[in-house]
Write a protein that holds these residues in place. Sequence first.
Motif, PDB file in Angstrom:
ATOM      1  N   PHE A 135      54.425  76.712  10.655  1.00 21.36           N
ATOM      2  CA  PHE A 135      54.773  75.343  10.258  1.00 21.36           C
ATOM      3  C   PHE A 135      54.638  74.380  11.439  1.00 21.36           C
ATOM      4  O   PHE A 135      54.340  73.194  11.232  1.00 21.36           O
ATOM      5  CB  PHE A 135      56.188  75.302   9.669  1.00 21.36           C
ATOM      6  CG  PHE A 135      56.226  75.623   8.203  1.00 21.36           C
ATOM      7  CD1 PHE A 135      55.451  76.651   7.676  1.00 21.36           C
ATOM      8  CD2 PHE A 135      57.012  74.908   7.329  1.00 21.36           C
ATOM      9  CE1 PHE A 135      55.460  76.953   6.325  1.00 21.36           C
ATOM     10  CE2 PHE A 135      57.040  75.190   5.975  1.00 21.36           C
ATOM     11  CZ  PHE A 135      56.261  76.225   5.470  1.00 21.36           C
TER      12      PHE A 135
ATOM     13  N   SER B 103      52.284  71.254  11.215  1.00 23.49           N
ATOM     14  CA  SER B 103      52.789  69.921  11.543  1.00 23.49           C
ATOM     15  C   SER B 103      51.831  69.191  12.476  1.00 23.49           C
ATOM     16  O   SER B 103      51.530  68.002  12.288  1.00 23.49           O
ATOM     17  CB  SER B 103      54.169  70.009  12.201  1.00 23.49           C
ATOM     18  OG  SER B 103      55.118  70.570  11.332  1.00 23.49           O
TER      19      SER B 103
ATOM     20  N   ILE C  35      51.327  74.792   3.124  1.00 24.00           N
ATOM     21  CA  ILE C  35      52.775  74.568   3.048  1.00 24.00           C
ATOM     22  C   ILE C  35      53.307  74.948   1.673  1.00 24.00           C
ATOM     23  O   ILE C  35      54.324  75.644   1.551  1.00 24.00           O
ATOM     24  CB  ILE C  35      53.111  73.098   3.366  1.00 24.00           C
ATOM     25  CG1 ILE C  35      52.748  72.776   4.817  1.00 24.00           C
ATOM     26  CG2 ILE C  35      54.595  72.816   3.130  1.00 24.00           C
ATOM     27  CD1 ILE C  35      52.708  71.293   5.130  1.00 24.00           C
TER      28      ILE C  35
ATOM     29  N   SER D 171      55.850  78.413   0.907  1.00 23.43           N
ATOM     30  CA  SER D 171      57.244  78.043   0.669  1.00 23.43           C
ATOM     31  C   SER D 171      57.694  78.595  -0.678  1.00 23.43           C
ATOM     32  O   SER D 171      56.889  78.777  -1.590  1.00 23.43           O
ATOM     33  CB  SER D 171      57.397  76.518   0.661  1.00 23.43           C
ATOM     34  OG  SER D 171      56.926  75.948   1.864  1.00 23.43           O
TER      35      SER D 171
ATOM     36  N   THR E  50      62.331  75.226  -2.111  1.00 18.48           N
ATOM     37  CA  THR E  50      62.213  74.385  -0.905  1.00 18.48           C
ATOM     38  C   THR E  50      60.801  73.829  -0.707  1.00 18.48           C
ATOM     39  O   THR E  50      60.503  73.267   0.332  1.00 18.48           O
ATOM     40  CB  THR E  50      62.597  75.197   0.349  1.00 18.48           C
ATOM     41  OG1 THR E  50      61.700  76.315   0.490  1.00 18.48           O
ATOM     42  CG2 THR E  50      64.019  75.713   0.260  1.00 18.48           C
ATOM     43  N   ARG E  51      59.945  73.984  -1.712  1.00 19.47           N
ATOM     44  CA  ARG E  51      58.532  73.636  -1.563  1.00 19.47           C
ATOM     45  C   ARG E  51      58.339  72.165  -1.195  1.00 19.47           C
ATOM     46  O   ARG E  51      57.689  71.827  -0.213  1.00 19.47           O
ATOM     47  CB  ARG E  51      57.811  73.968  -2.869  1.00 19.47           C
ATOM     48  CG  ARG E  51      56.309  73.977  -2.782  1.00 19.47           C
ATOM     49  CD  ARG E  51      55.728  74.335  -4.137  1.00 19.47           C
ATOM     50  NE  ARG E  51      56.141  75.668  -4.556  1.00 19.47           N
ATOM     51  CZ  ARG E  51      56.590  75.977  -5.750  1.00 19.47           C
ATOM     52  NH1 ARG E  51      56.687  75.060  -6.680  1.00 19.47           N
ATOM     53  NH2 ARG E  51      56.935  77.213  -6.034  1.00 19.47           N
TER      54      ARG E  51
ATOM     55  N   ARG F 229      60.609  69.992  -0.216  1.00 21.88           N
ATOM     56  CA  ARG F 229      61.358  69.641   0.998  1.00 21.88           C
ATOM     57  C   ARG F 229      60.574  70.027   2.247  1.00 21.88           C
ATOM     58  O   ARG F 229      60.460  69.240   3.194  1.00 21.88           O
ATOM     59  CB  ARG F 229      62.719  70.353   0.992  1.00 21.88           C
ATOM     60  CG  ARG F 229      63.624  69.962   2.152  1.00 21.88           C
ATOM     61  CD  ARG F 229      64.908  70.767   2.124  1.00 21.88           C
ATOM     62  NE  ARG F 229      64.653  72.167   2.430  1.00 21.88           N
ATOM     63  CZ  ARG F 229      65.549  73.141   2.274  1.00 21.88           C
ATOM     64  NH1 ARG F 229      66.745  72.858   1.751  1.00 21.88           N
ATOM     65  NH2 ARG F 229      65.261  74.377   2.587  1.00 21.88           N
ATOM     66  N   ASN F 230      60.038  71.253   2.269  1.00 28.45           N
ATOM     67  CA  ASN F 230      59.250  71.688   3.422  1.00 28.45           C
ATOM     68  C   ASN F 230      58.033  70.793   3.634  1.00 28.45           C
ATOM     69  O   ASN F 230      57.696  70.422   4.756  1.00 28.45           O
ATOM     70  CB  ASN F 230      58.792  73.143   3.239  1.00 28.45           C
ATOM     71  CG  ASN F 230      59.930  74.129   3.368  1.00 28.45           C
ATOM     72  OD1 ASN F 230      61.012  73.780   3.825  1.00 28.45           O
ATOM     73  ND2 ASN F 230      59.690  75.362   2.964  1.00 28.45           N
ATOM     74  N   TYR F 231      57.386  70.443   2.528  1.00 28.94           N
ATOM     75  CA  TYR F 231      56.210  69.567   2.611  1.00 28.94           C
ATOM     76  C   TYR F 231      56.593  68.224   3.223  1.00 28.94           C
ATOM     77  O   TYR F 231      55.902  67.706   4.103  1.00 28.94           O
ATOM     78  CB  TYR F 231      55.615  69.374   1.214  1.00 28.94           C
ATOM     79  CG  TYR F 231      54.419  68.460   1.174  1.00 28.94           C
ATOM     80  CD1 TYR F 231      53.138  68.933   1.449  1.00 28.94           C
ATOM     81  CD2 TYR F 231      54.553  67.106   0.877  1.00 28.94           C
ATOM     82  CE1 TYR F 231      52.032  68.101   1.415  1.00 28.94           C
ATOM     83  CE2 TYR F 231      53.460  66.261   0.844  1.00 28.94           C
ATOM     84  CZ  TYR F 231      52.208  66.762   1.116  1.00 28.94           C
ATOM     85  OH  TYR F 231      51.125  65.922   1.095  1.00 28.94           O
TER      86      TYR F 231
ATOM     87  N   VAL G  31      57.477  68.504   7.082  1.00 27.65           N
ATOM     88  CA  VAL G  31      56.278  68.646   7.918  1.00 27.65           C
ATOM     89  C   VAL G  31      55.496  67.339   7.956  1.00 27.65           C
ATOM     90  O   VAL G  31      55.050  66.892   9.019  1.00 27.65           O
ATOM     91  CB  VAL G  31      55.382  69.793   7.399  1.00 27.65           C
ATOM     92  CG1 VAL G  31      54.064  69.833   8.152  1.00 27.65           C
ATOM     93  CG2 VAL G  31      56.100  71.139   7.545  1.00 27.65           C
TER      94      VAL G  31
END
Length: 477
Positions: free
Chosen positions: A37, A41, A154, A158, A162-163, A165-167, A170
Motif C-alpha cells: 500500500f 500510495s 487496492i 482489500s 474496508t475496500r 476506506r482503503n482506496y 491511499v
Amino acid sequence: MEMTKIEKKKQREAKELVRREKQFKFKENKFYLIYLFMILSLVFITDEIASTISIQFQSNIINDFFVNNLNMSYGEGLSLFSALGFITYPISLLMVLYRPLADRFGRKPFLIINTFCMALGLFIVYLSREIVVYMIGGTLMGFMVSHDMQAVYILECSNEKTRARNYSIVKAIAILGTLIIPLLRATLMQNVSSRWHLVYLVPAIIGFILSFFALLFAKETHTFLAKRINYLKTPIEEREKKSKEEKTNNAQGGIINALKFAFKHRQLRCLIIACTFFYLASLATSTYNTVMAESANMTEEAITNALYLYPVGNALATLITGFVSDKFGRKVTIIAMGCGSLVCYSVFIASSMLAWTPFLTGFAIGGFMGCYWGAGDTIGSIMFSESSPTNLRSSVTVINTLLNGIIGGVASIISMVVVPFIPSSSFGYFYLCLTIPGLLGAIIVMLKFVGETKGLDLKKVTGLEWDKVKKIKEDKK
C-alpha cells in the motif's frame, strides 16, 4: 492444423498454470500489505500529478504556445487548445485494446508499464518547447492515467468491509503528495510563468523510480490469480461447449465482451446512464486554472498560494468519501458528494471572482475536485468493479473511461463554440451552468435505478445479482 493449434494452446496454458499456482501459493510476510500500500500510495501520487499538473498550468501553457507565439486572444487559444485535444482521441481509443489485457496477463505488468509511461510523458513535457512535443507527452500521460491499475490493486487486495476506506486513504495520501506542485512553482519556477516546464522534471524522476520499485516488490493479486487458475484448469473442450451467454460471462477480458455483458445486465446499464450525466460536469475539473488566471485575474503568486490549499481540500473530501462509502453505502456517498461538489464549486467561483483570500479559493476548488472525483471513483472504479465478475472487471471499467472521454469531449465541443464569444470574466459562470444539470441527473439515476454494492465479495460477484432482484419484483406483481 486445428488440432495442432489446440495442442499448442494446451501446452502454453499448462505452463502458465504451473506459474500461476506457484504465485498463488507464495506466502507474503505479514508486512507485505503495508509496503504494498505504501508503493501504491506513491504510484498514486505520480498518477495524481500526471492527471492534474497540466490543468494547474493551463493558463501558462495557453499563454506560452498560443497567446505569445501566435498572437491569439486567450479565448481563441483556449478554444484551439481544446480542439487539438481531439487529435489525440484515436490514440486514446487504443485503451479498448490495452486495458483488457490486464484481465488476461495480470495486474502487475500494467502497474509497472503505466507508472513508467506516466513518468516518460512528464519528462517529454519538461523537454517541450513547441506544442507538438507537448501534445506527445500530454497524450502519453493522459492515456496511462486513465487505466488506474493501482486502484484495481487496492480494491482486489482489500476485504469487502474496508475496500472503499482503503482506496480513499491511499488516494488522499496521493493527493497530499501533489503539494509538490506549488512547492516547485515557488522554488524551481519562482512564480515566473515562462518557467512552467521545470515543474515537470521532479515528478518524472519520481515516477521512473517508482516503476522500478513496483517491479521489485509488488506481487500479483490473489483475486486475479484465483480466477485465472480456475479458468486454466477448465479443459479447452469444456469451454468450447458452453453456451454463448456463458462464454460472454466467463470471457477472459476484452472490451467487446465487456460491452455485451454490461448492456445485458441492469446494474451496469444504469451505471452507464449515471456516468453519462455525471461526465457532463467534468469540464469544471480541467478549467479552474483558467478561471483563476483569466476570469479572476489572480497573479502567479496568488495561484501558487491557492494551490497550497487545493490538495488539503481535495484530500479531506476524498478521505470523507471512503469512510462514508463503507459506513453508509455507495449510493449515499455519490448523492452526498454530488451535492458537495455543487456547493464547493459555487464557493470557488464566488471566492475567486470577488477576490477573497486565495487560500479559500484553493481549498474550495480542492473540495470540489475531491467531492466530484470521490463520487466519480465510487461510480466508475468501485461500483463498476463491484458489479462485474473478476474475469471482466478491468475490461468493464474501460467503459467508464470511454464515457469520460466521450461525454467530456461533448462538453469540450460546447466550450470550444461558446468560449471565444464570451468575455473571460464569464468563463466560471459558464462552467457552473454545465456542472449543475450533469450532477443532478447523475444523482437522480443513482437514487432511482442503481443497486447498492457495499459489502459484496469480489470473488463471488457474477453481475447477475441485480437482474434477479428485478425478476423477483416482477414475479410479485
